[in-house]
Design a protein around this motif. Sequence first.
Motif, PDB file in Angstrom:
ATOM      1  N   TYR A 203       0.834  -1.206   0.000  1.00  0.00           N
ATOM      2  CA  TYR A 203       0.000   0.000   0.000  1.00  0.00           C
ATOM      3  C   TYR A 203       0.870   1.258   0.000  1.00  0.00           C
ATOM      4  O   TYR A 203       0.604   2.216  -0.731  1.00  0.00           O
ATOM      5  N   ILE A 204       1.925   1.254   0.807  1.00  0.00           N
ATOM      6  CA  ILE A 204       2.816   2.420   0.882  1.00  0.00           C
ATOM      7  C   ILE A 204       3.511   2.652  -0.458  1.00  0.00           C
ATOM      8  O   ILE A 204       3.624   3.794  -0.929  1.00  0.00           O
ATOM      9  N   ILE A 205       3.963   1.559  -1.092  1.00  0.00           N
ATOM     10  CA  ILE A 205       4.625   1.689  -2.395  1.00  0.00           C
ATOM     11  C   ILE A 205       3.669   2.280  -3.437  1.00  0.00           C
ATOM     12  O   ILE A 205       4.037   3.173  -4.222  1.00  0.00           O
ATOM     13  N   ILE A 206       2.410   1.804  -3.457  1.00  0.00           N
ATOM     14  CA  ILE A 206       1.418   2.315  -4.408  1.00  0.00           C
ATOM     15  C   ILE A 206       1.127   3.790  -4.141  1.00  0.00           C
ATOM     16  O   ILE A 206       0.971   4.593  -5.068  1.00  0.00           O
ATOM     17  N   CYS A 207       1.066   4.173  -2.866  1.00  0.00           N
ATOM     18  CA  CYS A 207       0.810   5.581  -2.528  1.00  0.00           C
ATOM     19  C   CYS A 207       1.910   6.486  -3.068  1.00  0.00           C
ATOM     20  O   CYS A 207       1.642   7.575  -3.611  1.00  0.00           O
TER      21      CYS A 207
END
Length: 242
Positions: A203-207
Motif C-alpha cells: 500500500y505504501i509503495i502504491i501511494c
Amino acid sequence: MPILYTVIARGTTVLVNHASCAGNFAEVTQQVLHKIPADDSRLTYSHSSFLFHYVKEDGVVYLCITDDDFERSKSFMYLNEVKARFLHAYGLSRIRDALPYGMNADFAGLLAAEMKRYSEGRNLDAISRVQDQLQDVKDIMVKNIDNITSRGEHLELLVNQAENLHAASVSFRKTSRNVASVMYWRNIKYSLMIAGICLLVIYIIICFSCGGLLWQSCVGGGSNPKPDPTPAPNSTQFFSSN
C-alpha cells in the motif's frame, strides 16, 4: 509397584508428563501443584495408599507418584536424575519460556525409560553407592495431603494398572494433540502478521507511485478531461442558404 506417574511443571504449567498406567493423574496433580509452596522445597505427600514425592527448584517442580511400598529414597534418586537430565537438555532460560506441554514430544520418552528403570531396580547399584551424597531422605517431611486441601475440596486418585499400555498411548495422543493445537494457532498468528505487514508495504509503495493516499494519478482524479467532439455541420441548413 512401579512409579505410576511423573510430571515436570513450571509452577502450575505442565511442561511434560508421562503415566505408566491409567488414572486421573493429570487432574489430581493439578490440585497438588497449586498447593506446593513458592520457595524451593522437597516433600512427600501421602494420600490413601499413594505417595506424591516432589522436588521444587528455581520455580520448576519435579513430581512423581508411587504406591506407599515404593522406597522413598529411590523416588528422590529418580527425581534428582530427571531434574539433572531436564536441566541439561533445556536450560532454565528455555524452561521459563516454554509453552504448556512444550517438552512432551522430546522428553516423555526419556521419562518412560527412567520410570521403568527405577521401578524395576535395574542398574541402580552404582547409584545406591553414592546415596550418602544426597540429602538424607529422613529429613524430607511426609505430610498427609488431606491436610492441605481446602474445605469442600475433594481429591481422589484413581489408578488402573491393568491398562498400562493403553493409558500410555492415550496420554501421549492427548498431549500430542495439545502441542499440535498450540503450534497450529501460533503459526496462524505469525502468518496473519506477515500477511498484514506485506499488505502495508504494498500500500505504501502504491501511494508513493500514485501521488498520495487516494492514488489520484492512478485512479483518474489527476487526468485531464477529454474535450467534447465538435458537431458536424447540418447539411440541410447548408443547401437552404443557397
